[in-house]
Design an enzyme around this catalytic site. Structure first.
Site, PDB file in Angstrom:
ATOM      1  N   LYS A  21      50.951  54.150  81.303  1.00  0.00           N
ATOM      2  CA  LYS A  21      52.476  53.526  82.059  1.00  0.00           C
ATOM      3  C   LYS A  21      51.629  52.148  80.836  1.00  0.00           C
ATOM      4  O   LYS A  21      53.047  51.719  80.785  1.00  0.00           O
ATOM      5  CB  LYS A  21      50.650  53.179  83.072  1.00  0.00           C
ATOM      6  CG  LYS A  21      51.040  51.442  83.414  1.00  0.00           C
ATOM      7  CD  LYS A  21      49.908  51.620  85.062  1.00  0.00           C
ATOM      8  CE  LYS A  21      48.677  50.558  84.734  1.00  0.00           C
ATOM      9  NZ  LYS A  21      48.900  49.575  84.304  1.00  0.00           N
ATOM     10  N   ARG A  26      56.688  49.787  77.980  1.00  0.00           N
ATOM     11  CA  ARG A  26      56.785  49.015  76.594  1.00  0.00           C
ATOM     12  C   ARG A  26      58.362  49.809  75.849  1.00  0.00           C
ATOM     13  O   ARG A  26      59.544  49.066  75.639  1.00  0.00           O
ATOM     14  CB  ARG A  26      55.906  48.800  75.199  1.00  0.00           C
ATOM     15  CG  ARG A  26      55.187  48.522  75.461  1.00  0.00           C
ATOM     16  CD  ARG A  26      53.461  48.718  75.157  1.00  0.00           C
ATOM     17  NE  ARG A  26      52.120  48.043  74.967  1.00  0.00           N
ATOM     18  CZ  ARG A  26      51.393  47.309  76.456  1.00  0.00           C
ATOM     19  NH1 ARG A  26      51.780  47.805  77.117  1.00  0.00           N
ATOM     20  NH2 ARG A  26      50.431  46.528  75.056  1.00  0.00           N
ATOM     21  N   ASP A 311      40.660  49.115  81.105  1.00  0.00           N
ATOM     22  CA  ASP A 311      40.264  49.920  82.208  1.00  0.00           C
ATOM     23  C   ASP A 311      39.431  50.603  82.391  1.00  0.00           C
ATOM     24  O   ASP A 311      39.587  51.405  83.765  1.00  0.00           O
ATOM     25  CB  ASP A 311      42.192  50.010  82.595  1.00  0.00           C
ATOM     26  CG  ASP A 311      42.960  49.092  82.191  1.00  0.00           C
ATOM     27  OD1 ASP A 311      42.358  48.107  82.542  1.00  0.00           O
ATOM     28  OD2 ASP A 311      43.927  49.006  82.048  1.00  0.00           O
TER      29      ASP A 311
HETATM   30  O1  LIG Z   1      48.976  45.411  77.841  1.00  0.00           O
HETATM   31  C1  LIG Z   1      49.049  46.617  78.486  1.00  0.00           C
HETATM   32  O2  LIG Z   1      49.275  47.405  78.660  1.00  0.00           O
HETATM   33  C2  LIG Z   1      47.037  46.628  79.050  1.00  0.00           C
HETATM   34  C3  LIG Z   1      46.293  45.777  78.652  1.00  0.00           C
HETATM   35  C4  LIG Z   1      44.919  45.398  79.456  1.00  0.00           C
HETATM   36  O3  LIG Z   1      45.195  43.915  79.821  1.00  0.00           O
HETATM   37  P1  LIG Z   1      44.454  43.000  78.810  1.00  0.00           P
HETATM   38  O4  LIG Z   1      44.313  42.953  77.309  1.00  0.00           O
HETATM   39  O5  LIG Z   1      44.225  41.705  79.534  1.00  0.00           O
HETATM   40  O6  LIG Z   1      42.644  43.774  78.751  1.00  0.00           O
HETATM   41  C5  LIG Z   1      44.774  46.533  80.287  1.00  0.00           C
HETATM   42  O7  LIG Z   1      43.489  46.041  80.746  1.00  0.00           O
HETATM   43  C6  LIG Z   1      45.686  46.455  80.901  1.00  0.00           C
HETATM   44  O8  LIG Z   1      45.673  47.976  82.159  1.00  0.00           O
HETATM   45  C7  LIG Z   1      46.925  46.909  80.240  1.00  0.00           C
HETATM   46  C1  LIG Z   2      45.247  45.488  84.919  1.00  0.00           C
HETATM   47  C2  LIG Z   2      45.772  47.034  84.460  1.00  0.00           C
HETATM   48  O1  LIG Z   2      47.716  46.996  85.109  1.00  0.00           O
HETATM   49  P1  LIG Z   2      48.436  45.098  84.976  1.00  0.00           P
HETATM   50  O2  LIG Z   2      47.608  44.242  83.846  1.00  0.00           O
HETATM   51  O3  LIG Z   2      50.077  45.635  84.322  1.00  0.00           O
HETATM   52  O4  LIG Z   2      48.210  45.118  86.333  1.00  0.00           O
HETATM   53  C3  LIG Z   2      45.351  48.297  85.053  1.00  0.00           C
HETATM   54  O5  LIG Z   2      46.301  49.076  85.200  1.00  0.00           O
HETATM   55  O6  LIG Z   2      44.543  47.973  85.471  1.00  0.00           O
END
Ligand SMILES: O=C(O)C1=C[C@@H](OP(=O)(O)O)[C@@H](O)[C@H](O)C1
Ligand SMILES: C=C(OP(=O)(O)O)C(=O)O
Length: 430
Positions: A21, A26, A311
């Site tokens: 994802k 990106r 996550d």
């Molecule tokens: O940059 C990303 O793709 C993500 C960063 C993470 O968030 P945080 O940086 O807020 O922890 C993660 O929890 C999210 O699901 C995806």
């Molecule tokens: C926090 C998540 O995604 P986002 O921050 O993109 O909502 C996730 O996938 O658990």
């Protein structure tokens, strides 16, 4: 939708992990900024990544999805973004909201970003303050640092600082837009820097699209000169966060499962799930691009710091609930700022299944021991998938608001049904 998950006896088979994802978001956004036609192979199409794709269209990129193999062709705007005609509703996707906030400063006029009820509670103020130092005018309409957010076009660049303990997405956001700032951007991350691997993923893909970004790791400082992304053919790797539910199910049950498309040298922090289930006593073999799990169904509790892999919290909490002994999860206060306050929602839902769980400021303390019952996802995709694993182990777990797995892993029930073997194999998975 309500889902009742029944006990599975075994889980076995070979599956391909869904595409990442984070890399899909990106790849879509960077290809949309680049000049010329990029081809993104094997992207994830889910609620969240579709929100990014829609935003790319709104900024003027041309997007075509191939009906046969699903590859996505994106004709980028070469840094010349169009002002969106309408408010950008990015639904449940924090990544889209954060990255597109800095990108909006590259479009003339005003861009408004909002989302669903959960998204409108996600913190933004640190990003808005940091952008201000780069002479970007961006503010929350509610003056509480949460969406809706309004961004005025214009990105001068210069020097900025940001706190690193709330969301790494703020840092990824500034980095991704910075090549198109008028001047060089110097970004310094202050204090604790959580979820760092996501920033490594950002730099990795920025460089693959032809941009030079300097990162002084020991100082948490970044430097980006004005430049542009180049069109590319890019293939999205598999997702360790989504695969964590398959890995957890295989560790929880008797199993023989091979997950393909998981790169051993991936930059994803969530590949930590492999070490975690090994520490819990599960046999895992890792090859260059696949993970093979041979479970015997008995796990022991562990201590784990999820600072770099927030996550995984629901997955590890589910695993702790079905393990013998105590599991202590630390370092993950930032999991409180996700789709739900995941420390709190995991604790509340696990306790409905009889788990002895204690909520800590930055994690959870779990004593293994769990039974069936009725739980609620609180519309959080990761809670659905984690609670599902407990259902496969103990049976009779009914999950309310279960359809939200579409946010990150639309094929989740299909894949689990394919892998799970029930006693008489009449009911599969649920
Ligand atoms: O940059 C990303 O793709 C993500 C960063 C993470 O968030 P945080 O940086 O807020 O922890 C993660 O929890 C999210 O699901 C995806
Ligand atoms: C926090 C998540 O995604 P986002 O921050 O993109 O909502 C996730 O996938 O658990």
């Amino acid at each position: 939708m309500e889902l009742t998950v029944q006990q599975a006896e075994r889980i076995e088979g070979i599956v391909k992990a869904p595409p990442s994802k984070s890399y899909t978001h990106r790849a879509f956004i960077i290809a949309a900024l680049a000049e010329g036609k990029s081809i993104i192979r094997d992207p994830l199409y889910s609620e969240d990544t579709n929100a990014s794709l829609d935003a790319c269209r709104a900024f003027g990129s041309e997007v075509q999805v191939d009906e046969d193999d699903g590859h996505c062709t994106i004709k980028g705007v070469g840094g010349q973004l169009k002002t969106p005609e309408n408010v950008l509703n990015v639904k449940n996707s924090g990544t889209t909201l954060r990255i597109m906030t800095s990108v909006s400063a590259l479009a003339p006029g005003y861009t408004v970003l909002t989302g669903d009820k959960s998204l409108r509670k996600r913190p933004m103020q640190d990003l808005l303050d940091s952008l201000k130092q780069l002479e970007v005018s961006a503010f929350s309409t509610r003056n509480n640092g949460m969406p809706p957010v309004i961004v005025k076009g214009g990105f001068k660049g210069g020097k900025t600082e940001i706190k690193g303990n709330v969301s790494s997405q703020f840092i990824s956001s500034i980095l991704i837009a910075s090549p198109y700032a008028e001047n060089a951007v110097n970004l310094h991350v202050k204090g604790k820097f959580i979820s760092k691997p996501y920033v490594d993923m950002t730099l990795d893909i920025m460089r693959k699209f032809g941009v030079q970004a300097e990162y002084e790791r020991s100082e948490s400082s970044f430097h980006i000169e004005p430049q542009s992304y180049k069109k590319r053919n890019y293939t999205v790797e598999g997702d360790y966060s989504s695969a964590s539910y398959i890995i957890a199910a295989a560790a929880a049950l008797k199993s023989d499962v091979t997950i393909k498309n998981l790169l051993h040298d991936s930059k994803q922090g969530d590949k930590l799930i492999v070490d975690i289930v090994q520490d819990m006593g599960c046999d895992v073999k890792v090859k260059r691009d696949e993970v093979k799990i041979s479970g015997h169904g008995k796990l022991k509790g562990v201590d784990v710091d999820l600072q770099n892999a927030p996550d995984l919290l629901p997955t590890v909490a589910a695993l702790g609930s079905i393990s013998h002994g105590k599991t202590r999860i630390t370092g993950v206060e930032h999991a409180r700022y996700k789709e739900t306050d995941r420390i709190q929602t995991c604790a509340s839902e696990l306790s409905k299944l009889g788990v002895n769980v204690q909520e800590e400021k930055d994690g959870l303390l779990i004593e293994g021991g769990v039974h069936g019952g009725v739980v609620d996802s609180h519309m959080d995709h990761r809670l659905v998938m984690a609670l599902y694993i407990i259902g496969l182990k103990v049976g009779n777990v009914t999950i309310k608001n279960a359809s939200v797995y579409d946010v990150s892993f639309p094929k989740f029930p299909e894949i689990m049904k394919k892998l799970c073997r029930q006693e008489n194999d009449t009911k599969k998975g649920y």
